[in-house]
Motif scaffolding. Structure first.
Motif, mmCIF file in Angstrom:
data_model
loop_
_atom_site.group_PDB
_atom_site.id
_atom_site.type_symbol
_atom_site.label_atom_id
_atom_site.label_comp_id
_atom_site.label_asym_id
_atom_site.label_seq_id
_atom_site.Cartn_x
_atom_site.Cartn_y
_atom_site.Cartn_z
ATOM 1 N N ARG A 179 5.707 -6.439 4.017
ATOM 2 C CA ARG A 179 5.482 -7.025 5.747
ATOM 3 C C ARG A 179 6.991 -6.193 5.729
ATOM 4 N NH1 ARG A 179 6.631 -12.972 4.736
ATOM 5 N NH2 ARG A 179 5.215 -12.850 3.313
ATOM 6 N N ASN A 180 8.114 -6.249 5.474
ATOM 7 C CA ASN A 180 9.175 -5.542 6.413
ATOM 8 C C ASN A 180 9.058 -3.999 6.512
ATOM 9 O OD1 ASN A 180 9.807 -8.258 6.091
ATOM 10 N ND2 ASN A 180 11.445 -7.629 4.640
ATOM 11 N N GLU A 181 8.167 -3.080 5.779
ATOM 12 C CA GLU A 181 8.425 -1.889 6.431
ATOM 13 C C GLU A 181 7.609 -1.652 5.874
ATOM 14 O OE1 GLU A 181 11.328 0.669 3.602
ATOM 15 O OE2 GLU A 181 12.620 -1.395 2.856
ATOM 16 N N ILE A 182 6.150 -1.916 5.407
ATOM 17 C CA ILE A 182 4.883 -0.856 5.322
ATOM 18 C C ILE A 182 3.694 -1.525 6.815
ATOM 19 C CG2 ILE A 182 2.540 -0.685 4.050
ATOM 20 C CD1 ILE A 182 5.173 0.740 2.849
ATOM 21 N N PHE A 183 3.455 -3.354 7.014
ATOM 22 C CA PHE A 183 3.351 -3.596 8.684
ATOM 23 C C PHE A 183 3.596 -2.990 9.171
ATOM 24 C CE2 PHE A 183 0.438 -7.280 6.296
ATOM 25 C CZ PHE A 183 -0.166 -6.299 6.057
ATOM 26 N N PRO A 184 5.197 -2.963 9.545
ATOM 27 C CA PRO A 184 5.629 -1.716 11.011
ATOM 28 C C PRO A 184 4.461 -0.998 11.350
ATOM 29 C CG PRO A 184 7.337 -2.957 9.788
ATOM 30 C CD PRO A 184 6.711 -3.256 9.199
ATOM 31 N N LEU A 185 4.466 0.209 10.197
ATOM 32 C CA LEU A 185 3.988 1.402 9.830
ATOM 33 C C LEU A 185 2.757 1.144 10.265
ATOM 34 C CD1 LEU A 185 5.540 2.990 7.468
ATOM 35 C CD2 LEU A 185 6.095 2.984 9.967
ATOM 36 N N PHE A 186 2.044 0.373 10.051
ATOM 37 C CA PHE A 186 0.647 -0.288 10.555
ATOM 38 C C PHE A 186 0.300 -0.346 12.144
ATOM 39 C CE2 PHE A 186 -1.433 -1.330 5.256
ATOM 40 C CZ PHE A 186 -0.758 0.341 5.299
ATOM 41 N N ALA A 187 1.134 -1.404 11.926
ATOM 42 C CA ALA A 187 1.073 -1.518 13.499
ATOM 43 C C ALA A 187 1.340 -0.115 14.526
ATOM 44 C CB ALA A 187 2.263 -2.794 14.055
ATOM 45 N N ARG A 188 2.025 0.822 14.404
ATOM 46 C CA ARG A 188 2.493 2.084 14.979
ATOM 47 C C ARG A 188 0.613 2.298 15.647
ATOM 48 N NH1 ARG A 188 7.466 4.809 13.478
ATOM 49 N NH2 ARG A 188 6.531 6.293 14.651
ATOM 50 N N ILE A 189 0.358 2.435 14.166
ATOM 51 C CA ILE A 189 -0.996 3.177 13.785
ATOM 52 C C ILE A 189 -2.413 1.755 15.122
ATOM 53 C CG2 ILE A 189 -2.979 3.672 12.448
ATOM 54 C CD1 ILE A 189 -0.724 4.596 10.603
ATOM 55 N N ASN A 190 -2.183 0.677 14.719
ATOM 56 C CA ASN A 190 -3.161 -0.243 14.966
ATOM 57 C C ASN A 190 -2.783 -1.609 15.253
ATOM 58 O OD1 ASN A 190 -5.282 -1.565 15.535
ATOM 59 N ND2 ASN A 190 -6.450 -1.613 13.992
ATOM 60 N N PRO A 191 -2.502 -1.455 16.621
ATOM 61 C CA PRO A 191 -1.522 -3.625 16.411
ATOM 62 C C PRO A 191 -2.245 -3.952 16.524
ATOM 63 C CG PRO A 191 -1.427 -1.852 18.587
ATOM 64 C CD PRO A 191 -2.464 -0.887 17.434
ATOM 65 N N SER A 192 -4.089 -4.291 16.398
ATOM 66 C CA SER A 192 -4.985 -5.199 15.591
ATOM 67 C C SER A 192 -4.975 -4.985 14.496
ATOM 68 C CB SER A 192 -5.778 -5.067 16.513
ATOM 69 O OG SER A 192 -5.540 -5.880 17.936
#
Length: 405
Positions: A179-192
């Motif tokens: 939640r805190n470290e991986i998902f922010p990276l995913f959001a940079r690739i695809n905000p949705s």
């Protein structure tokens, strides 16, 4: 009129569900259940006080239970996270039975569902795991289509209050790390990406249903009346490894054992007399722990963990963690509605469905015995299956062995 129990921690997700409950469940009557796991000292007590106050202001019935979660985790050899899960769902189920609630509603949202998908993929999972959060009898998840950002926007816009759990900012457990470290990276690739992953899970669930239909049409050709599995012609059908995996999935076979068995069948090597974890090769068939076992008079033994040479569940023998089963031991005939979480699985399954899967003859079903765990949840279907929560682990001190004679 429907009666729904709302599981409310005081956090933003559950407070969103509580505030919008009349819209989520039109015409229903609500009560609130709050668990104090006593893990964060004054912060935990503050959450309890907040939920009690919110309910009192609105005239909503509020049930509160306090748990010694750390002691439970140590006694049962499970993680704090798993201990909290087992404690809360057991309490929720008891409240629903005692007070007549139709179901308990929990506030898992679309982000939670995406986190579960990633956890399952990292752990190694079959097609069931890529569906996201598994269904659970008596549990409603009305927010799976709502993202965490949508929840925060609505709560802020409507001036609703909630409590923040300070441990959510720590990344010491796998879910928080994602939640805190991986998902922010995913959001940079695809905000949705949360919406994308949830849409993929729905499509994968449909693909899983198609695969399951194929399995059900095919499996009957290979299951034998005694519960063993015929290997004649198996490797000649499409997707035979998937069919074999599903046939053996509940036996407790692991991925390495299954791969060795599949390679032997693929190459036409002799399997008679060879063992693949809980599966024994025979002439033209595979014998699992369920095959050729029938309920009889049980012989009960409590043995030190060090006194057990092998933990394999041989036909007709049950091996479980003695300290995870309530005492005095209650053995009874099975009843409609009995259920368990079979060893190696994550979802609950009715005993009647286990009989169906194993093609147990009606004559054997009638007198089948179970070890009761908590009401209709059973710790074992003696001679066939154990519940995952009572399996023997490295933390086990005493082993319960029941042998059908």
């Amino acid at each position: 009129m429907r009666r729904i129990l709302l599981a409310v921690s005081g956090g933003i997700d559950s407070m969103y569900m509580a505030n919008r409950a009349p819209e989520l469940f039109p015409g229903a009557v609500f009560s609130v259940a709050h668990c104090n796991f006593r893990l964060r000292g004054g912060e935990s007590d503050g959450d309890e006080a907040f939920v009690r106050s919110w309910c009192a202001d609105r005239g909503i019935e509020c049930f509160v239970e306090s748990f010694d979660t750390r002691a439970y985790a140590a006694a049962h050899g499970v993680s704090i996270e798993m201990a909290a899960r087992e404690l809360r769902y057991a309490w929720f189920a008891g409240l629903c039975r005692e007070k007549g609630f139709e179901a308990v509603a929990v506030a898992h949202n679309a982000d939670d569902n995406a986190e579960t998908l990633i956890l399952n993929l990292l752990r190694g999972t079959g097609i069931r795991g890529v569906r996201g959060m598994a269904g659970r009898e008596g549990v409603l998840r009305p927010l799976l289509g709502t993202s965490r950002s949508e929840i925060r926007s609505w709560m802020t816009e409507h001036g609703c209050s909630w409590r923040d759990d300070s441990t959510n900012a720590e990344s010491d457990c796998r879910r928080n790390l994602i939640r805190n470290e991986i998902f922010p990276l995913f959001a940079r690739i695809n905000p949705s990406f949360v919406r994308t992953l949830n849409a993929d899970m729905r499509r994968l669930a449909q693909a899983g249903d198609i695969a399951e239909e194929y399995f059900k049409r095919t499996a009957g050709c290979f299951r034998l009346p005694d519960g063993s599995i015929s290997t004649h012609g198996l490797t000649g059908i499409p997707h035979w490894e998937f069919v074999l995996w599903r046939l053996l999935e509940d036996s407790g076979i692991n991925s390495d054992e299954f791969a060795a068995l599949a390679d032997a069948l693929k190459e036409g090597r002799q399997i008679a007399g060879r063992r693949y974890g809980p599966v024994t090769g025979a002439s033209g068939r595979l014998i699992t722990g369920s095959a050729e076992s029938a309920p009889g008079k049980p012989r009960i033994e409590i043995i030190p963990r060090s006194g057990i040479a092998s933990l394999k569940q041989e036909p007709g023998i049950l091996v479980a963690d003695a300290d995870r089963i309530p005492h005095p031991l209650k053995i009874r005939r099975w009843q409609p509605g009995d259920w368990m979480v079979p060893f190696g699985m994550h979802g609950r399954k009715k005993v009647s469905d286990i009989f169906t899967d194993l093609h147990v003859p009606v004559t054997e079903k009638t007198d089948a015995l179970v070890v009761e765990l908590d009401g209709s949840r059973v710790a074992a279907l003696i001679g066939w299956r154990i519940d995952d929560s009572v399996k023997v682990t490295d933390a086990t001190v005493r082993v319960l062995r029941i042998t059908l004679e």
